[in-house]
Enzyme design. Structure first.
Site, PDB file in Angstrom:
ATOM      1  N   LYS A 170       4.611 -12.508   6.960  1.00  0.00           N
ATOM      2  CA  LYS A 170       5.035 -12.026   8.222  1.00  0.00           C
ATOM      3  C   LYS A 170       5.600 -10.750   8.279  1.00  0.00           C
ATOM      4  CE  LYS A 170       8.364 -14.248  10.451  1.00  0.00           C
ATOM      5  NZ  LYS A 170       9.357 -13.212  10.850  1.00  0.00           N
ATOM      6  N   GLU A 203      10.700 -14.399  19.338  1.00  0.00           N
ATOM      7  CA  GLU A 203      11.822 -14.860  19.219  1.00  0.00           C
ATOM      8  C   GLU A 203      12.724 -14.123  20.427  1.00  0.00           C
ATOM      9  OE1 GLU A 203      13.532 -13.896  15.375  1.00  0.00           O
ATOM     10  OE2 GLU A 203      15.395 -14.430  16.044  1.00  0.00           O
ATOM     11  N   ASP A 211      13.331 -13.693   6.211  1.00  0.00           N
ATOM     12  CA  ASP A 211      14.251 -12.674   5.542  1.00  0.00           C
ATOM     13  C   ASP A 211      15.812 -13.164   5.968  1.00  0.00           C
ATOM     14  OD1 ASP A 211      13.965 -11.875   8.119  1.00  0.00           O
ATOM     15  OD2 ASP A 211      13.709  -9.781   7.536  1.00  0.00           O
ATOM     16  N   SER A 212      15.741 -14.257   6.839  1.00  0.00           N
ATOM     17  CA  SER A 212      17.249 -14.854   7.003  1.00  0.00           C
ATOM     18  C   SER A 212      17.609 -15.466   5.907  1.00  0.00           C
ATOM     19  CB  SER A 212      17.031 -16.042   8.170  1.00  0.00           C
ATOM     20  OG  SER A 212      16.015 -16.841   7.610  1.00  0.00           O
TER      21      SER A 212
HETATM   22  O1  KIV Z   1      13.609 -14.714   8.776  1.00  0.00           O
HETATM   23  C1  KIV Z   1      13.375 -15.767   9.593  1.00  0.00           C
HETATM   24  O2  KIV Z   1      14.028 -16.850   9.558  1.00  0.00           O
HETATM   25  C2  KIV Z   1      12.696 -15.570  10.986  1.00  0.00           C
HETATM   26  C3  KIV Z   1      12.500 -16.858  11.804  1.00  0.00           C
HETATM   27  C4  KIV Z   1      13.890 -16.772  12.790  1.00  0.00           C
HETATM   28  C5  KIV Z   1      11.603 -16.906  12.731  1.00  0.00           C
HETATM   29  O3  KIV Z   1      12.052 -14.703  11.105  1.00  0.00           O
END
Ligand code: KIV
Length: 271
Positions: free
Chosen positions: A120, A189, A51-52
């Protein structure tokens, strides 16, 4: 370089076997077809449609605004590119917390509409019901503990988590719980390396670290950060392998110069 080409298709079982034999797991994010094609071709084990995307693709300040439909769009583009990697997709904020029925519906949409291999989600005991319900449908779930950006307004900062004993103890308990519930792995994290090592040794399932030190079973980075596409983001844990922002900017300068100078296209570049 050691890409395990014997692995024709990375599955959650392959990740478990990698932990067992001490082979580190390499994971990166991707959000589109072109980048996923490169990562898969290069031999990355796991692609996370994180979700980044909310930050690096859409320019939001946090990960909260991205929607399930938008995650499905990104994920389906990635899945179309991939031949070998395992594709895990983040359940976005507001699609699984406090409502296990909604959680299962959200995860099911990601699996059906995007063709993802796993989902996730962030949190421990607070989201146990959602995790159990998703798992009951046969959908593999990866957990995410430590700094969970979807809770940024609760934390108040992106600083290292679980430095105090009470929070470290909750994280240890949550890690065990994720394993007991049936998660196939977890992201850790931005927590102290010693705590990540302890957790990694205390669970049988793989841990994937980001800012969690070298003893996790694998590592993940946001691909835009490791390629230097993002500017001004320089946390200690980030290793930049390229400086693409500058390289692309230079290429664009060259293009502008050539167009203005009537040098592009030349005779060989026209019909
Ligand atoms: O959303 C994302 O990119 C993540 C990673 C930083 C683990 O959850």
């Amino acid at each position: 370089m050691s890409i395990n080409r014997d692995i024709k298709r990375v599955t959650t079982h392959v990740l478990q076997a990698m932990k067992t034999r001490g082979e580190k797991i390499a994971m990166l994010t991707a959000y589109d077809y072109s980048m996923a094609t490169i990562l898969d071709d290069a031999g990355i084990d796991v692609i996370l449609v994180g979700d980044s995307a909310s930050n690096v693709m859409a320019g939001h300040e946090t990960t909260l605004p991205i929607t399930l439909d938008q995650m499905i769009y990104h994920a389906s583009s990635v899945v179309r590119a991939v031949k070998r990697s395992l594709v895990i997709v983040d359940l976005p904020f507001g699609t699984y917390q406090g409502n296990s029925k909604l959680a299962l519906e959200s995860a099911t949409r990601i699996m059906k509409e995007a063709g993802a291999h796993a989902v996730k989600l962030a949190g421990g005991a607070e989201v146990a019901n959602s995790i159990s319900r998703i798992l009951s449908a046969g959908i593999p779930v990866m957990g995410h503990l430590g700094l969970v950006p979807q809770s940024i307004y609760k934390f108040g900062t992106y600083a290292v988590r679980a430095k105090e004993e009470a929070e470290a103890e909750k994280l240890r308990t949550d890690a065990k719980l994720l394993q007991e519930l049936g998660c196939f792995g977890m992201v850790l994290e931005k927590i102290p390396a010693t705590l990540a090592k302890e957790v990694t040794e205390s669970v049988q399932i793989p841990t994937i670290g980001i800012g969690a030190g070298q003893n996790c079973d694998g590592q993940v980075l946001v691909v835009h950060d490791m390629l230097g596409l993002t500017k001004g983001f320089t946390p200690r844990f980030l290793r930049r392998y390229l400086n693409l922002f500058e390289e692309i900017e230079n290429a664009v300068h060259g293009y502008i110069k050539d167009v203005k100078a009537k040098d592009f296209p030349n005779e060989q570049e026209q019909y």
